[in-house]
Design a protein around this motif. Structure first.
Motif, PDB file in Angstrom:
ATOM      1  N   GLY A  16       0.694  -1.684  -0.202  1.00  0.00           N
ATOM      2  CA  GLY A  16      -0.331   0.367  -0.005  1.00  0.00           C
ATOM      3  C   GLY A  16       0.791   1.455   0.085  1.00  0.00           C
ATOM      4  N   ALA A  34       9.100   5.655   5.173  1.00  0.00           N
ATOM      5  CA  ALA A  34      10.001   5.109   6.305  1.00  0.00           C
ATOM      6  C   ALA A  34       9.646   3.987   6.857  1.00  0.00           C
ATOM      7  CB  ALA A  34       9.969   6.057   7.686  1.00  0.00           C
ATOM      8  N   GLU A  35      10.314   3.046   7.294  1.00  0.00           N
ATOM      9  CA  GLU A  35      10.085   1.267   6.849  1.00  0.00           C
ATOM     10  C   GLU A  35      10.746   1.149   8.249  1.00  0.00           C
ATOM     11  OE1 GLU A  35       7.746  -1.035   6.716  1.00  0.00           O
ATOM     12  OE2 GLU A  35       8.705  -1.910   8.318  1.00  0.00           O
ATOM     13  N   LEU A  37      11.452  -2.475   9.958  1.00  0.00           N
ATOM     14  CA  LEU A  37      12.569  -3.423   9.481  1.00  0.00           C
ATOM     15  C   LEU A  37      12.872  -2.918   8.230  1.00  0.00           C
ATOM     16  CD1 LEU A  37       8.629  -5.479   9.042  1.00  0.00           C
ATOM     17  CD2 LEU A  37      10.153  -5.763  10.983  1.00  0.00           C
ATOM     18  N   ARG A  43       4.203  -7.300   4.680  1.00  0.00           N
ATOM     19  CA  ARG A  43       3.841  -8.596   4.493  1.00  0.00           C
ATOM     20  C   ARG A  43       3.496  -9.031   2.712  1.00  0.00           C
ATOM     21  NH1 ARG A  43      -1.367  -7.801   6.327  1.00  0.00           N
ATOM     22  NH2 ARG A  43      -1.451  -5.766   6.482  1.00  0.00           N
ATOM     23  N   CYS A  44       4.440  -7.903   1.758  1.00  0.00           N
ATOM     24  CA  CYS A  44       4.118  -8.779   0.732  1.00  0.00           C
ATOM     25  C   CYS A  44       6.471  -8.807   0.802  1.00  0.00           C
ATOM     26  CB  CYS A  44       3.813  -8.130  -0.837  1.00  0.00           C
ATOM     27  SG  CYS A  44       3.543  -8.862  -2.050  1.00  0.00           S
ATOM     28  N   GLY A  57       4.370 -13.113   3.744  1.00  0.00           N
ATOM     29  CA  GLY A  57       2.960 -13.272   3.785  1.00  0.00           C
ATOM     30  C   GLY A  57       2.546 -13.465   2.629  1.00  0.00           C
ATOM     31  N   ALA A  58       1.482 -12.477   1.467  1.00  0.00           N
ATOM     32  CA  ALA A  58       1.180 -12.612   0.103  1.00  0.00           C
ATOM     33  C   ALA A  58       2.219 -13.949  -0.725  1.00  0.00           C
ATOM     34  CB  ALA A  58       1.185 -11.620  -0.732  1.00  0.00           C
ATOM     35  N   ALA A 218      13.436   1.965   9.739  1.00  0.00           N
ATOM     36  CA  ALA A 218      13.060   3.484  10.647  1.00  0.00           C
ATOM     37  C   ALA A 218      11.656   3.802  10.608  1.00  0.00           C
ATOM     38  CB  ALA A 218      13.671   4.416   9.080  1.00  0.00           C
ATOM     39  N   ALA A 220       8.249   5.489  12.355  1.00  0.00           N
ATOM     40  CA  ALA A 220       7.638   6.468  12.540  1.00  0.00           C
ATOM     41  C   ALA A 220       7.615   6.212  14.104  1.00  0.00           C
ATOM     42  CB  ALA A 220       6.981   6.596  11.595  1.00  0.00           C
ATOM     43  N   CYS A 253       0.340   1.710   8.665  1.00  0.00           N
ATOM     44  CA  CYS A 253       0.732   0.314   8.949  1.00  0.00           C
ATOM     45  C   CYS A 253      -0.599   0.437  10.253  1.00  0.00           C
ATOM     46  CB  CYS A 253       1.882   1.276  10.405  1.00  0.00           C
ATOM     47  SG  CYS A 253       1.525   2.845  10.591  1.00  0.00           S
ATOM     48  N   LEU A 261      -0.327   6.473  16.946  1.00  0.00           N
ATOM     49  CA  LEU A 261       1.022   7.502  16.658  1.00  0.00           C
ATOM     50  C   LEU A 261       0.534   8.609  16.272  1.00  0.00           C
ATOM     51  CD1 LEU A 261       3.340   5.925  12.781  1.00  0.00           C
ATOM     52  CD2 LEU A 261       4.004   5.751  15.518  1.00  0.00           C
ATOM     53  N   ALA A 381      -3.261 -11.454   8.377  1.00  0.00           N
ATOM     54  CA  ALA A 381      -3.986 -11.808   6.968  1.00  0.00           C
ATOM     55  C   ALA A 381      -4.483 -10.667   6.179  1.00  0.00           C
ATOM     56  CB  ALA A 381      -4.667 -12.802   6.709  1.00  0.00           C
ATOM     57  N   PRO A 415      -4.740  -6.511  -4.242  1.00  0.00           N
ATOM     58  CA  PRO A 415      -5.813  -5.506  -5.347  1.00  0.00           C
ATOM     59  C   PRO A 415      -6.245  -4.654  -4.471  1.00  0.00           C
ATOM     60  CG  PRO A 415      -6.415  -7.856  -5.406  1.00  0.00           C
ATOM     61  CD  PRO A 415      -5.121  -7.961  -4.627  1.00  0.00           C
ATOM     62  N   VAL A 417      -5.069  -3.548  -1.634  1.00  0.00           N
ATOM     63  CA  VAL A 417      -4.246  -2.584  -1.145  1.00  0.00           C
ATOM     64  C   VAL A 417      -3.755  -1.619  -2.237  1.00  0.00           C
ATOM     65  CG1 VAL A 417      -2.112  -2.467  -0.321  1.00  0.00           C
ATOM     66  CG2 VAL A 417      -3.727  -4.077   1.372  1.00  0.00           C
TER      67      VAL A 417
HETATM   68  C1  FAD Z   1       0.339 -15.651   5.706  1.00  0.00           C
HETATM   69  C2  FAD Z   1      -0.387 -14.492   4.010  1.00  0.00           C
HETATM   70  C3  FAD Z   1      -0.261 -15.311   3.059  1.00  0.00           C
HETATM   71  C4  FAD Z   1      -1.091 -14.232   1.903  1.00  0.00           C
HETATM   72  N1  FAD Z   1      -1.402 -14.295   1.045  1.00  0.00           N
HETATM   73  C5  FAD Z   1      -1.258 -13.230  -0.005  1.00  0.00           C
HETATM   74  C6  FAD Z   1      -1.659 -14.258  -1.777  1.00  0.00           C
HETATM   75  O1  FAD Z   1      -1.719 -15.287  -2.295  1.00  0.00           O
HETATM   76  N2  FAD Z   1      -1.825 -12.883  -2.292  1.00  0.00           N
HETATM   77  C7  FAD Z   1      -3.134 -11.658  -2.009  1.00  0.00           C
HETATM   78  O2  FAD Z   1      -3.469 -11.243  -2.809  1.00  0.00           O
HETATM   79  N3  FAD Z   1      -2.234 -11.453  -0.758  1.00  0.00           N
HETATM   80  C8  FAD Z   1      -1.798 -11.960   0.726  1.00  0.00           C
HETATM   81  N4  FAD Z   1      -2.170 -11.940   1.236  1.00  0.00           N
HETATM   82  C9  FAD Z   1      -2.565 -10.423   1.914  1.00  0.00           C
HETATM   83  C10 FAD Z   1      -1.532  -9.430   1.441  1.00  0.00           C
HETATM   84  O3  FAD Z   1      -0.287 -10.120   2.367  1.00  0.00           O
HETATM   85  C11 FAD Z   1      -1.855  -8.464   2.338  1.00  0.00           C
HETATM   86  O4  FAD Z   1      -2.878  -7.594   2.088  1.00  0.00           O
HETATM   87  C12 FAD Z   1      -0.785  -7.400   1.818  1.00  0.00           C
HETATM   88  O5  FAD Z   1       0.496  -7.206   1.169  1.00  0.00           O
HETATM   89  C13 FAD Z   1      -1.022  -6.305   2.439  1.00  0.00           C
HETATM   90  O6  FAD Z   1      -0.409  -4.871   2.607  1.00  0.00           O
HETATM   91  P1  FAD Z   1      -0.409  -4.141   2.783  1.00  0.00           P
HETATM   92  O7  FAD Z   1       0.331  -2.354   2.493  1.00  0.00           O
HETATM   93  O8  FAD Z   1      -1.640  -3.630   3.916  1.00  0.00           O
HETATM   94  O9  FAD Z   1       0.915  -3.838   4.796  1.00  0.00           O
HETATM   95  P2  FAD Z   1       1.759  -4.520   5.474  1.00  0.00           P
HETATM   96  O10 FAD Z   1       2.609  -5.501   4.295  1.00  0.00           O
HETATM   97  O11 FAD Z   1       1.319  -4.825   6.422  1.00  0.00           O
HETATM   98  O12 FAD Z   1       3.201  -2.973   5.524  1.00  0.00           O
HETATM   99  C14 FAD Z   1       2.943  -2.366   6.269  1.00  0.00           C
HETATM  100  C15 FAD Z   1       4.271  -2.028   5.908  1.00  0.00           C
HETATM  101  O13 FAD Z   1       4.153  -1.298   7.008  1.00  0.00           O
HETATM  102  C16 FAD Z   1       5.818  -0.883   8.758  1.00  0.00           C
HETATM  103  N5  FAD Z   1       5.155  -0.337   9.431  1.00  0.00           N
HETATM  104  C17 FAD Z   1       4.706  -1.118  10.740  1.00  0.00           C
HETATM  105  N6  FAD Z   1       4.781   0.181  11.683  1.00  0.00           N
HETATM  106  C18 FAD Z   1       5.485   0.942  11.576  1.00  0.00           C
HETATM  107  C19 FAD Z   1       6.229   2.038  11.810  1.00  0.00           C
HETATM  108  N7  FAD Z   1       5.961   2.670  12.915  1.00  0.00           N
HETATM  109  N8  FAD Z   1       6.925   2.881  11.494  1.00  0.00           N
HETATM  110  C20 FAD Z   1       7.016   2.440  10.312  1.00  0.00           C
HETATM  111  N9  FAD Z   1       7.304   1.188   9.125  1.00  0.00           N
HETATM  112  C21 FAD Z   1       5.826   0.774  10.409  1.00  0.00           C
HETATM  113  C22 FAD Z   1       5.247  -2.938   9.233  1.00  0.00           C
HETATM  114  O14 FAD Z   1       6.556  -3.060   8.828  1.00  0.00           O
HETATM  115  C23 FAD Z   1       5.110  -3.100   6.869  1.00  0.00           C
HETATM  116  O15 FAD Z   1       6.640  -3.961   6.270  1.00  0.00           O
HETATM  117  C24 FAD Z   1      -1.434 -12.739   2.445  1.00  0.00           C
HETATM  118  C25 FAD Z   1      -1.122 -12.458   3.712  1.00  0.00           C
HETATM  119  C26 FAD Z   1      -0.717 -13.242   4.908  1.00  0.00           C
HETATM  120  C27 FAD Z   1      -0.386 -12.625   6.211  1.00  0.00           C
END
Ligand code: FAD
Length: 436
Positions: A16, A34-35, A37, A43-44, A57-58, A218, A220, A253, A261, A381, A415, A417
């Protein structure tokens, strides 16, 4: 503290955050991601383990939808190989599904009662072509009006939990039909030959090409607000707290952590109430196995009627590069009895392993467990059950959320996201000009 400035500050490098940052940096906004990790993608992403590229994750990004379109739009490489359509295991037999008429073929494998088949098909057709069922009814409750046949119910349970990650008894029936309409049931997806981390890396390259920056390790620690307007955030980097000023802040996040935050005292009470009462994270179990011979003939098998396992993937059939030579990667997905907390991890995993022994002949001799993941809490998830999502905008002006806690109805996972990122980027482009 050394204050710095950018147009858009993105907190979190999940898909996202990176999709939003890529779209905005391409449009001329000076963007900083800023991330917290050491690696990007959230989660991708990919965990290298014993020579395998395991998913953090994905595992299966959708192809041909909003995610791929976003990559094309920003000029990022979308390195995904098609997995082909799923096969189904129904009552111990494999059922292949044609591109059209899939539901009828599946239910015909579960019942010989023509009247029952027509009743269920009629209900589905009505929900797709006329009006979706109510969001207060779960898909299972809705189905029980038309059939009590456990084989048909277990087909739905497997399809629904493998794709939307909720049990049929939890997913609002309305969300399921919106999902079928908007994402065609998530039919076309693939595997990444370089591991899922190839996708965030491709977006990061675009952001950097347009002058943006990505900081890892880094976190937040605070979102700075003034008179309910977001002004930036404090980022911790190499032991120093750096104040970054920005015209807009995008949080990736999850809506709950975004509020932490900002500080609850700055947030509208109604918003807090909605967040606390309506938003639950979706839990999921994934087990990654190394095998010394292929234990599955299929790339993607939806498993009906098992205790917990709902899907088996063998990505090395399509992408042998993600395993060491002569080895194969098999991933099993499962939905716990309830995808809301608390999770009885030991009991749930026990049922998953009983399923694996039943489903995979040769499991004991040929499989080694690489990673067992129970995904919940801050690494779920999805951050919100479909249908319970918060809004993209927060009560703080110029503070947005992106990601799977703010999905639009019917949208799931990557999709969804990508769509949140597109909508936020469009809103920023309409409201705020990049600094000259
Ligand atoms: C086991 C599993 C299998 C999956 N399989 C699929 C699949 O096959 N196909 C599919 O489409 N989706 C799948 N998904 C779902 C998909 O992975 C997620 O919907 C998507 O990756 C989420 O993206 P996001 O941008 O919402 O957040 P995230 O990927 O959670 O990213 C958020 C980021 O913010 C960072 N963060 C958090 N707090 C802070 C802070 N204070 N400062 C800086 N950084 C911070 C975190 O470290 C992380 O890197 C799966 C999920 C899981 C768990």
């Amino acid at each position: 503290m050394t204050p710095k400035r950018c147009d858009v500050l993105v907190i979190g490098s999940g898909m996202g955050g990176l999709c939003a940052a890529a779209l905005l940096s391409q449009a001329g906004y000076h963007t900083l991601v800023a991330e917290r990790l050491p690696r990007i993608g959230g989660r991708c992403s990919t965990i290298e383990y014993k020579g395998f590229k395991c998913a953090a994750g994905a595992i299966g990004p959708e192809m041909g939808g909003l995610l791929e379109e976003t990559f094309r739009q920003v000029g990022a490489e979308f390195d995904v190989r098609p997995a082909g359509p799923p096969s189904y295991l129904i009552n111990g037999k494999i059922c292949e599904v044609p591109p059209k008429g899939g539901f009828r073929k599946l239910f015909a494998a579960a019942t010989s009662d023509e009247a029952e088949l027509e009743r269920v098909m009629g209900a589905i057709s009505g929900a797709l072509s006329w009006m979706e069922p109510s969001r207060t009814t779960s898909l299972r409750e809705w189905l029980l009006q038309y059939t009590q046949n456990e084989s048909i119910l277990s087909i739905f349970q497997a399809m629904v939990s493998a794709t939307t990650m909720l049990n049929a008894s939890e997913l609002p029936a309305r969300e399921y039909f919106l999902f079928l309409k908007k994402l065609r049931g998530y039919r076309g997806f693939g595997f990444c030959p370089q591991g899922s981390i190839a996708l965030p890396r491709a977006l990061a390259a675009v952001i950097e090409k347009h002058g943006g920056a990505i900081w890892t390790r880094a976190p937040a620690v605070q979102i700075i607000t003034n008179n309910r307007i977001a002004r930036g955030a404090v980022i911790k980097k190499e032991g120093e707290e750096i104040e970054i000023h920005a015209s807009a802040v995008i949080s990736n996040c999850g809506p709950g952590r975004t509020v932490q935050l900002v500080g609850k005292q700055h947030i509208d009470q109604g918003y807090l109430k909605e967040l606390n009462t309506d938003v639950r994270a979706v839990m999921l179990i994934a087990i990654q196995l190394a095998t010394d011979k292929p234990l599955l003939d299929h790339n993607y098998l939806i498993v009906t009627g098992a205790r917990r396992i709902n899907a088996l993937f063998q990505p090395t059939n399509v992408c042998p590069e993600i395993a060491p030579p002569g080895k194969h990667l098999l991933v099993a997905g499962a939905a716990p009895a309830s995808t809301a907390p608390p999770l009885n991890a030991r009991a749930e995993l026990d049922l998953c392993f009983q399923d694996l022994r039943d489903l995979l002949p040769g499991f004991e001799e040929h499989a080694e467990v690489l990673l067992t993941g129970t995904f919940h809490g801050q690494w779920p998830a999805m951050h919100a059950w479909p249908g319970d999502d918060m809004s993209l905008k927060t009560p703080i002006v110029n503070l947005y959320n992106v990601g799977d806690g703010v999905k639009s109805p019917g949208m799931i996972a990557l999709p969804a996201v990508a769509e949140t990122a597109r909508l936020v980027a469009e809103d920023i482009k309409m409201r705020l000009a990049p600094a000259a």
